[in-house]
Design a protein around this motif. Structure first.
Motif, PDB file in Angstrom:
ATOM      1  N   ALA A   6       0.838  -1.190   0.000  1.00 18.25           N
ATOM      2  CA  ALA A   6       0.000   0.000   0.000  1.00 18.25           C
ATOM      3  C   ALA A   6       0.879   1.248   0.000  1.00 18.25           C
ATOM      4  N   LEU A   7       0.411   2.293  -0.692  1.00 23.99           N
ATOM      5  CA  LEU A   7       1.140   3.549  -0.791  1.00 23.99           C
ATOM      6  C   LEU A   7       0.892   4.378   0.463  1.00 23.99           C
ATOM      7  N   ARG A   8       1.955   4.838   1.098  1.00 23.25           N
ATOM      8  CA  ARG A   8       1.822   5.703   2.264  1.00 23.25           C
ATOM      9  C   ARG A   8       1.720   7.153   1.804  1.00 23.25           C
ATOM     10  N   VAL A   9       0.646   7.824   2.203  1.00 18.94           N
ATOM     11  CA  VAL A   9       0.478   9.230   1.864  1.00 18.94           C
ATOM     12  C   VAL A   9       0.371  10.039   3.153  1.00 18.94           C
ATOM     13  N   ASN A  10       1.070  11.147   3.190  1.00 22.73           N
ATOM     14  CA  ASN A  10       1.088  12.001   4.371  1.00 22.73           C
ATOM     15  C   ASN A  10       0.464  13.335   3.990  1.00 22.73           C
ATOM     16  N   LEU A  11      -0.713  13.607   4.492  1.00 23.83           N
ATOM     17  CA  LEU A  11      -1.425  14.813   4.101  1.00 23.83           C
ATOM     18  C   LEU A  11      -0.858  16.065   4.756  1.00 23.83           C
ATOM     19  N   HIS A  56      -5.970  10.722  10.396  1.00 24.96           N
ATOM     20  CA  HIS A  56      -7.373  10.377  10.188  1.00 24.96           C
ATOM     21  C   HIS A  56      -7.891  11.215   9.022  1.00 24.96           C
ATOM     22  N   ARG A  57      -8.773  10.632   8.199  1.00 23.22           N
ATOM     23  CA  ARG A  57      -9.311  11.354   7.049  1.00 23.22           C
ATOM     24  C   ARG A  57     -10.836  11.351   7.059  1.00 23.22           C
ATOM     25  N   LEU A  58     -11.411  12.496   6.749  1.00 20.38           N
ATOM     26  CA  LEU A  58     -12.845  12.624   6.502  1.00 20.38           C
ATOM     27  C   LEU A  58     -12.999  13.056   5.048  1.00 20.38           C
ATOM     28  N   LEU A  90     -12.225   7.629   7.553  1.00 14.21           N
ATOM     29  CA  LEU A  90     -11.150   6.663   7.341  1.00 14.21           C
ATOM     30  C   LEU A  90     -10.104   6.837   8.446  1.00 14.21           C
ATOM     31  N   PRO A  91     -10.052   5.919   9.400  1.00 16.03           N
ATOM     32  CA  PRO A  91      -9.083   6.051  10.490  1.00 16.03           C
ATOM     33  C   PRO A  91      -7.640   5.993   9.989  1.00 16.03           C
ATOM     34  N   ALA A  92      -6.744   6.559  10.766  1.00 16.21           N
ATOM     35  CA  ALA A  92      -5.330   6.571  10.416  1.00 16.21           C
ATOM     36  C   ALA A  92      -4.816   5.158  10.179  1.00 16.21           C
ATOM     37  N   ASN A  93      -4.014   5.015   9.128  1.00 18.40           N
ATOM     38  CA  ASN A  93      -3.326   3.769   8.764  1.00 18.40           C
ATOM     39  C   ASN A  93      -4.244   2.675   8.238  1.00 18.40           C
TER      40      ASN A  93
END
Length: 297
Positions: A6-11, A56-58, A90-93
């Protein structure tokens, strides 16, 4: 656990834009919002890689589309419509991947897990909490907050940081109240789910037997972590959540077979079984006879 595939993306940085074909129309990457990040996107159908994010993402949908989204979350596929005001939590990780067939505009609100933990420490006595994954939820409050923060980033008015901090506090409180679960330490005195919680989950199961009733979905209804919910549910019903769902589907199949209005294949499909033999396997295991033999009794 996240895999290397999986690609790690850091917002918090520019690499967060790489999962989409186009750059964000709007972003606060150059503005300090205290651990809260906003991006506004207009994206064509993507070739999106499976990805995970340390924040965490909304994902806030700000308009309705005729084309649904196919979301792959932790390896499970889900199909749902894109409607104005719907939100994906979408929870972290968590590993996720999405696909849509027409151009789509949406807001991404992301924040560091520490931000939620800080607000939790200030308002509760709980030592730890986790954000629950929620897909295709209509939440007018999160939708309006996303639009308000987007408007603030566009206008840059007086007292902007103070306004953002107030909005962040309200958002964290909303998430803690409605979309989080305590990370409990299990003790031997726990005796099952509260009665009202069990009734809520059981009612949901009976109303959605035709759908993919995942452990994540049921745990989210109970507002608990999956492991804690599964333990208490089994204490309450003597069955695991998966076993209970299968039992309910077989019981419903018996009712439908007695009515004689549908074929076995139609009943299997209507109850969420992948095929007729899947129903037959569980039906015989739980009743001692096949669906056909049951009809001939």
């Amino acid at each position: 656990m996240v895999t290397n595939e999986a690609l790690r993306v850091n917002l918090a940085g520019e690499d967060g834009l790489s999962i989409y074909p186009n750059k964000a129309l709007l972003s606060n990457n150059s503005t300090d919002w205290g651990g809260l990040y906003l991006q506004y996107h207009r994206q064509p159908p993507p070739e999106m890689l499976e990805n995970f994010c340390p924040q965490h993402r909304l994902i806030v949908h700000d308009r309705t589309s005729r084309s649904p989204i196919v979301e792959t979350f932790e390896g499970l596929n889900q199909l749902y419509p894109m409607s104005q005001g719907t939100v994906r939590v979408l929870p972290a990780n968590a590993r996720t991947q999405a696909y849509w067939q027409t151009e789509h505009q949406f807001i991404v609100l992301a924040f560091e897990p520490e931000l939620l933990a800080q607000h939790m420490a200030q308002t509760t006595d709980v030592s730890d909490v986790e954000l629950l994954p929620i897909i295709n939820l209509c939440d007018p409050l999160i939708h309006s907050m996303g639009l308000a923060l987007k408007a603030e980033l566009e206008s840059g008015g007086i007292g902007g940081r103070l306004y953002v901090d107030a909005m962040t506090t309200a958002l964290m409180a909303h998430l803690l109240r409605h979309y989080s679960a305590h990370k409990y330490s299990l003790s031997p005195i726990v005796s099952g789910l509260p009665r009202h919680t069990l009734r809520q989950v059981v009612d949901y199961i009976h109303e959605h037997l035709d759908q993919d009733l995942t452990l994540a979905t049921l745990a989210a209804i109970a507002r608990m972590s999956q492991s804690y919910f599964s333990r208490l549910f089994k204490q309450s019903t003597k069955l695991s959540p998966h076993q209970y769902v299968i039992q309910c589907r077989v019981d419903r199949a018996k009712q439908l077979l007695r009515q004689g209005e549908f074929s076995i294949a139609e009943i299997a499909y209507s109850l969420g079984f992948t095929h007729q033999s899947h129903l037959s396997h569980h039906f015989k295991r739980l009743t001692g006879s096949s669906p056909k033999a049951f009809l001939n009794k």
